[in-house]
Design a protein around this motif. Structure first.
Motif, PDB file in Angstrom:
ATOM      1  N   ASN A  27     -20.050  81.651   0.884  1.00 49.56           N
ATOM      2  CA  ASN A  27     -21.655  81.200   1.181  1.00 49.56           C
ATOM      3  C   ASN A  27     -21.590  79.706   1.797  1.00 49.56           C
ATOM      4  O   ASN A  27     -22.544  79.166   1.619  1.00 49.56           O
ATOM      5  CB  ASN A  27     -22.465  81.365  -0.192  1.00 49.56           C
ATOM      6  CG  ASN A  27     -22.465  82.507  -0.660  1.00 49.56           C
ATOM      7  OD1 ASN A  27     -22.722  83.454   0.091  1.00 49.56           O
ATOM      8  ND2 ASN A  27     -22.354  82.822  -1.939  1.00 49.56           N
ATOM      9  N   ALA A  28     -20.476  79.180   2.052  1.00 50.20           N
ATOM     10  CA  ALA A  28     -20.295  77.858   2.526  1.00 50.20           C
ATOM     11  C   ALA A  28     -20.753  76.585   1.707  1.00 50.20           C
ATOM     12  O   ALA A  28     -21.189  75.668   2.114  1.00 50.20           O
ATOM     13  CB  ALA A  28     -21.094  77.533   3.856  1.00 50.20           C
ATOM     14  N   CYS A  29     -20.276  76.879   0.129  1.00 45.39           N
ATOM     15  CA  CYS A  29     -20.636  75.818  -0.765  1.00 45.39           C
ATOM     16  C   CYS A  29     -19.288  75.237  -1.171  1.00 45.39           C
ATOM     17  O   CYS A  29     -18.546  75.940  -1.425  1.00 45.39           O
ATOM     18  CB  CYS A  29     -21.285  76.617  -1.908  1.00 45.39           C
ATOM     19  SG  CYS A  29     -23.000  77.289  -1.742  1.00 45.39           S
ATOM     20  N   SER A  30     -19.303  73.990  -1.176  1.00 44.14           N
ATOM     21  CA  SER A  30     -18.165  73.214  -1.810  1.00 44.14           C
ATOM     22  C   SER A  30     -18.125  73.473  -3.357  1.00 44.14           C
ATOM     23  O   SER A  30     -19.392  73.692  -3.996  1.00 44.14           O
ATOM     24  CB  SER A  30     -18.281  71.904  -1.428  1.00 44.14           C
ATOM     25  OG  SER A  30     -19.345  71.047  -2.124  1.00 44.14           O
ATOM     26  N   CYS A  31     -17.020  73.154  -3.848  1.00 42.93           N
ATOM     27  CA  CYS A  31     -16.971  73.048  -5.412  1.00 42.93           C
ATOM     28  C   CYS A  31     -17.532  71.995  -6.046  1.00 42.93           C
ATOM     29  O   CYS A  31     -18.409  72.228  -6.938  1.00 42.93           O
ATOM     30  CB  CYS A  31     -15.447  73.046  -5.689  1.00 42.93           C
ATOM     31  SG  CYS A  31     -14.724  71.318  -5.183  1.00 42.93           S
ATOM     32  N   LEU A  32     -18.013  70.887  -5.074  1.00 44.17           N
ATOM     33  CA  LEU A  32     -18.791  69.895  -5.879  1.00 44.17           C
ATOM     34  C   LEU A  32     -20.487  70.431  -5.765  1.00 44.17           C
ATOM     35  O   LEU A  32     -21.190  70.372  -6.640  1.00 44.17           O
ATOM     36  CB  LEU A  32     -18.792  68.659  -5.171  1.00 44.17           C
ATOM     37  CG  LEU A  32     -19.481  67.261  -5.774  1.00 44.17           C
ATOM     38  CD1 LEU A  32     -19.343  67.058  -6.867  1.00 44.17           C
ATOM     39  CD2 LEU A  32     -19.194  66.211  -4.511  1.00 44.17           C
TER      40      LEU A  32
END
Length: 105
Positions: free
Chosen positions: A15-20
């Protein structure tokens, strides 16, 4: 997809979400601190496809502890209060580009 070839921390999910971003969205303050130490400004400055940042995700989730951690990191990265306020919103591509240029300068 990875933002950098040096670390899995710099990868994003399907979903193009970074871990942060995910840590901020899910109110994980301790995790956010650890990720910031490992990923630095590059991870902090990553903006999701929809124009939202990890600071936006933290503010939207209503978790002030994570938002405070991210705001401190933004200040440490050299952002002004106005830039931080912009980083808390849904940004256009032009705003994202301008912010990245200002921080790099």
């Amino acid at each position: 997809e990875c933002l950098s070839s040096t670390s899995l921390i710099m990868c994003v999910n399907k979903n193009a979400c970074s871990c942060l971003y995910i840590a901020a969205e899910n109110r994980h303050a301790a995790v956010a601190e650890i990720l910031l130490k490992a990923g630095g400004t590059t991870l902090l400055m990553y903006v999701h496809n929809d124009g939202t940042s990890c600071l936006y995700a933290a503010a939207k989730s209503g978790h002030s502890a994570v938002a405070e951690i991210l705001e401190k990191a933004c200040k440490k990265a050299g952002m002004s209060q106005q830039q931080i306020a912009t980083f808390k919103t849904v940004m256009t591509q032009e705003q994202q580009a301008a912010l990245k240029l200002q921080i790099a300068a």
